[in-house]
Scaffold this active site. Sequence first.
Site, short mmCIF file in Angstrom:
data_model
loop_
_atom_site.label_atom_id
_atom_site.label_comp_id
_atom_site.label_asym_id
_atom_site.label_seq_id
_atom_site.Cartn_x
_atom_site.Cartn_y
_atom_site.Cartn_z
N GLU A 93 -26.42 14.26 15.80
CA GLU A 93 -27.37 13.19 16.09
C GLU A 93 -27.93 13.33 17.50
O GLU A 93 -27.26 13.86 18.39
CB GLU A 93 -26.69 11.82 15.96
CG GLU A 93 -26.87 11.17 14.62
CD GLU A 93 -28.26 10.62 14.38
OE1 GLU A 93 -29.25 11.07 15.01
OE2 GLU A 93 -28.38 9.73 13.54
N ASP A 94 -29.14 12.82 17.68
CA ASP A 94 -29.73 12.78 19.01
C ASP A 94 -29.17 11.61 19.81
O ASP A 94 -28.77 11.77 20.95
CB ASP A 94 -31.26 12.71 18.95
CG ASP A 94 -31.78 11.60 18.04
OD1 ASP A 94 -30.98 10.93 17.34
OD2 ASP A 94 -33.00 11.39 18.01
N ASP B 277 -27.51 4.43 18.94
CA ASP B 277 -28.05 3.21 19.54
C ASP B 277 -27.23 2.04 19.02
O ASP B 277 -26.10 1.85 19.44
CB ASP B 277 -29.53 3.10 19.16
CG ASP B 277 -30.32 2.23 20.12
OD1 ASP B 277 -29.80 1.19 20.54
OD2 ASP B 277 -31.48 2.59 20.43
N PHE C 34 -35.35 2.38 26.87
CA PHE C 34 -36.10 3.17 25.90
C PHE C 34 -36.25 4.59 26.43
O PHE C 34 -36.95 4.82 27.42
CB PHE C 34 -37.47 2.54 25.65
CG PHE C 34 -38.08 2.99 24.36
CD1 PHE C 34 -38.16 2.13 23.28
CD2 PHE C 34 -38.57 4.27 24.21
CE1 PHE C 34 -38.71 2.55 22.08
CE2 PHE C 34 -39.12 4.70 23.02
CZ PHE C 34 -39.19 3.83 21.95
N VAL C 35 -35.60 5.56 25.76
CA VAL C 35 -35.64 6.94 26.20
C VAL C 35 -36.45 7.80 25.23
O VAL C 35 -36.50 7.52 24.03
CB VAL C 35 -34.24 7.54 26.38
CG1 VAL C 35 -33.51 6.88 27.54
CG2 VAL C 35 -33.42 7.43 25.11
N ASP D 82 -38.58 9.97 20.29
CA ASP D 82 -40.01 9.71 20.37
C ASP D 82 -40.34 8.25 20.61
O ASP D 82 -39.49 7.38 20.48
CB ASP D 82 -40.69 10.14 19.06
CG ASP D 82 -40.44 9.15 17.93
OD1 ASP D 82 -41.42 8.62 17.38
OD2 ASP D 82 -39.26 8.90 17.59
#
Length: 183
Positions: A103-104, A107, A156-157, A163
């Site tokens: 996973e990136d 959250d 928010f990255v 994206d």
Amino acid sequence: MLPEDVESDLSRVLYSEAEIKDKLRELARQIEADYEGRDLLLIAVLKGAVMVMADLARELHRDVEIDFMAVSSYGASTHSSGVVRIVKDLDIDLAGRNVLIVEDIIDSGLTLDWLRHNLQSRNPASLEICALLRKPTAAKVDIDAKYLGFDIPNEFVVGYGLDYAERYRNLRSIGILAPHVYS
């Protein structure tokens, strides 16, 4: 794309391309040691994890199989509907396989928790999670990622696959998106 290409859109860069590569190299060594002598299937969750998957797989000094899955819990909204649906399922049967979800970012953890339960029901020999980023203060469920890159603030990255409105995925670093961009 480099940070200077979108400098006015970022509040600041959290991690440079070099720092990300170093962390993925470190994670790859841990994964190699843990899976020595065993086959390994890497599963990336589209679209965000593509960059992490590609670079992690290239850092591994061993053969691995890869597959991709796409899930959605947002529909056309910017808020999760709470209902996860599979948009693209796996091509490989997981029964008896050693599976590593790549996973990136973790959250809230809600979608990844659903995915973990879904994949576990397919009877893999083992199932673990590797995530480049985690926002500990945003977590709504506890996700045990055996391999974790960086804990980040609840901001928010973008970049490195992450994206905003399908933009910034190809940014080679990870940065905090300036509020004027999404306000």
